[in-house]
Design a protein around this motif. Structure first.
Motif, short mmCIF file in Angstrom:
data_model
loop_
_atom_site.label_atom_id
_atom_site.label_comp_id
_atom_site.label_asym_id
_atom_site.label_seq_id
_atom_site.Cartn_x
_atom_site.Cartn_y
_atom_site.Cartn_z
N ALA A 1 9.65 -1.60 -3.03
CA ALA A 1 8.33 -1.64 -3.67
C ALA A 1 8.23 -0.64 -4.80
O ALA A 1 7.22 0.04 -4.97
N THR B 1 7.75 -4.65 -7.15
CA THR B 1 6.32 -4.96 -7.20
C THR B 1 6.02 -5.97 -8.31
O THR B 1 5.20 -6.88 -8.13
N TYR C 1 4.50 -9.73 -7.64
CA TYR C 1 3.30 -10.22 -8.33
C TYR C 1 3.59 -11.55 -9.04
O TYR C 1 2.82 -12.51 -8.95
N ILE D 1 4.23 2.38 -1.91
CA ILE D 1 4.51 1.59 -3.12
C ILE D 1 4.60 2.51 -4.33
O ILE D 1 3.72 3.34 -4.58
N ALA E 1 0.40 -3.87 -7.56
CA ALA E 1 0.29 -4.06 -6.12
C ALA E 1 -1.10 -4.58 -5.75
O ALA E 1 -1.25 -5.47 -4.89
N THR F 1 -1.81 -8.24 -3.94
CA THR F 1 -2.52 -8.46 -2.68
C THR F 1 -3.80 -9.28 -2.89
O THR F 1 -4.19 -10.06 -2.02
N VAL G 1 1.80 -6.71 2.17
CA VAL G 1 2.63 -5.51 2.09
C VAL G 1 2.96 -5.07 3.51
O VAL G 1 2.08 -5.00 4.37
#
Length: 410
Positions: free
Chosen positions: A8, A13, A17, A34, A205, A209, A215
């Motif tokens: 991460a 990351t 995404y 992260i 991040a 999410t 995560v």
């Protein structure tokens, strides 16, 4: 269908995404927080001109002398040298003239794409203002130092990367804090900086999410597979089912690739920085001084000083004398720089002997992919790596030839 991203940092990351945005269900897993690895301590530079392979005769011929100098730009801890020899043999082999030209073209191909991919990513994450307008100044005491760096300048000319030669006075007009004895400089206008690189990782991040990505905290120690990957195994005994797995654990990726039967000649270039929050000066541009092996960037609310390389593996304790060396060198360029209210940091850059990252599907296990070995250019290459890896994973045609970045090239 679940894709597990192992690692991460900025690379993992960004890939998470991009894949989640394209409709994949993604789990991002790391043993730490992260963005708190090498991505946290990078020099915040979008360094599109810094793709010159380190494996060059002009460099490796100097390494024996550097290794005898405890304050040299490259330091190998004596006890680690035997473990480094196989990697160093590949490093020297990569400097063959024909091979070198190929590596230069492969690095340039990635760097040419950087802003095509980074600018949309910043817009999507609401971070357009994080990218500065100013570039980077490369400093030289005199004409002799400039000639010693001519190989780099000629490379930029060959691949048409913009740069501008300046007198010392012209450089001081841009950065008044520079020392009076700086005789000349070269401005790299495209080498812009991030105001806070950790903020970019954190925002990616959050966006990931918000799109439904997950995560997980845990250390990946193994894999379940038959004719293809089925799960990643965690140190606590748990596992995460997976149809696809992307290995992008930075300098730790080599341990995982070895488990999968695809050892990568990956080393860690241990990087140090000093983040100075009360520097006593202001700066707009980042600066580098090639002959003295340091970089200074205004970022994260202060001024960050970094540079030099230490080869000592993943497990040795930090030697913060390296940080103090670069601060002293930075003060030769910035004589009014004060080192007050500061912190020191060490992180692991993932270094391949040919300087070109691995961006590849596995040659052995269906569903496994690798994105690692970005060296000093993790933040620079992050958006482009995310685009290329997402194309590779989803079967979309990538905008460049991916064959040079395959895992089985070594």
């Amino acid at each position: 269908m679940t894709t597990v991203i192992v690692g991460a940092g900025i690379i993992g990351t960004a890939i998470a995404y991009e894949l989640q945005k394209r409709g994949h269900q993604v789990v991002l897993v790391d043993k730490g927080e992260i963005g708190r690895g090498a991505s946290y301590g990078n020099m915040a530079s979008i360094a599109v001109t810094e793709f010159m392979p380190a494996s060059r005769p002009s460099i490796w011929k100097q390494i024996p002398g550097w290794m005898l100098d405890p304050e040299g730009p490259v330091r190998v801890r004596p006890g680690y040298m035997p473990k480094l020899l196989p990697w160093f043999a590949r490093f020297v082999a990569a400097s063959r003239p024909g091979k070198l030209r190929q590596l230069e073209a492969q690095g340039a191909a990635l760097c040419k794409r950087v802003f095509d991919d980074l600018l949309p990513l910043l817009r999507e994450t609401g971070l357009e203002g994080e990218l500065t307008d100013e570039g980077c100044l490369s400093l030289y005491l005199d004409e002799k130092e400039f000639r010693a760096d001519r190989e780099h300048i000629e490379l930029l000319e060959r691949f048409d990367f913009p740069h501008q030669r300046l007198s010392g006075d012209e450089a001081r007009e841009l950065e008044p804090a520079l020392a009076k004895n700086i005789g000349m400089a070269v401005l790299f206008p495209q080498n812009r900086s991030l105001r806070d690189p950790f903020r970019l990782v954190s925002r990616l991040a959050d966006k990931f999410t918000a799109l439904g990505g997950s995560v997980a905290r845990g250390e990946v120690v193994g894999f379940d597979r038959n004719d293809r990957i089925t799960a990643v195994k965690l140190a606590d005994g748990g596992s995460i089912s997976a149809d696809k797995v992307v290995i992008c654990g930075g300098a730790h990726s080599g341990r995982l690739s070895k488990i999968l039967g695809e050892p990568i000649p990956l080393e860690t270039e241990r990087g140090y920085h000093t983040q100075i929050m009360t520097p006593g000066i202001s700066m707009r541009h980042s600066i580098i001084w090639p002959a003295r092996a340091f970089m200074v960037t205004p970022t994260a609310g202060g001024i960050r000083v970094g540079g030099t390389v230490e080869m000592a593996g993943l497990d040795a304790a930090p030697d913060y004398r390296r940080s103090k060396v670069t601060v002293r060198r930075a003060q030769t360029a910035l004589p009014n720089l004060k080192c007050e209210n500061f912190s020191e940091w060490m992180g692991h850059r993932p270094a391949l002997p040919d300087t070109v990252p691995v961006l590849s599907a596995s040659a052995k296990t269906s569903g496994i992919f690798y994105a690692t070995g970005h060296g000093h250019l993790g933040v620079t290459y992050a958006a482009t790596t995310a685009r290329l890896m997402a194309d590779l994973i989803t079967g979309a045609p990538p905008p460049i030839d991916m064959h040079p970045y395959r895992i089985d090239r070594f």
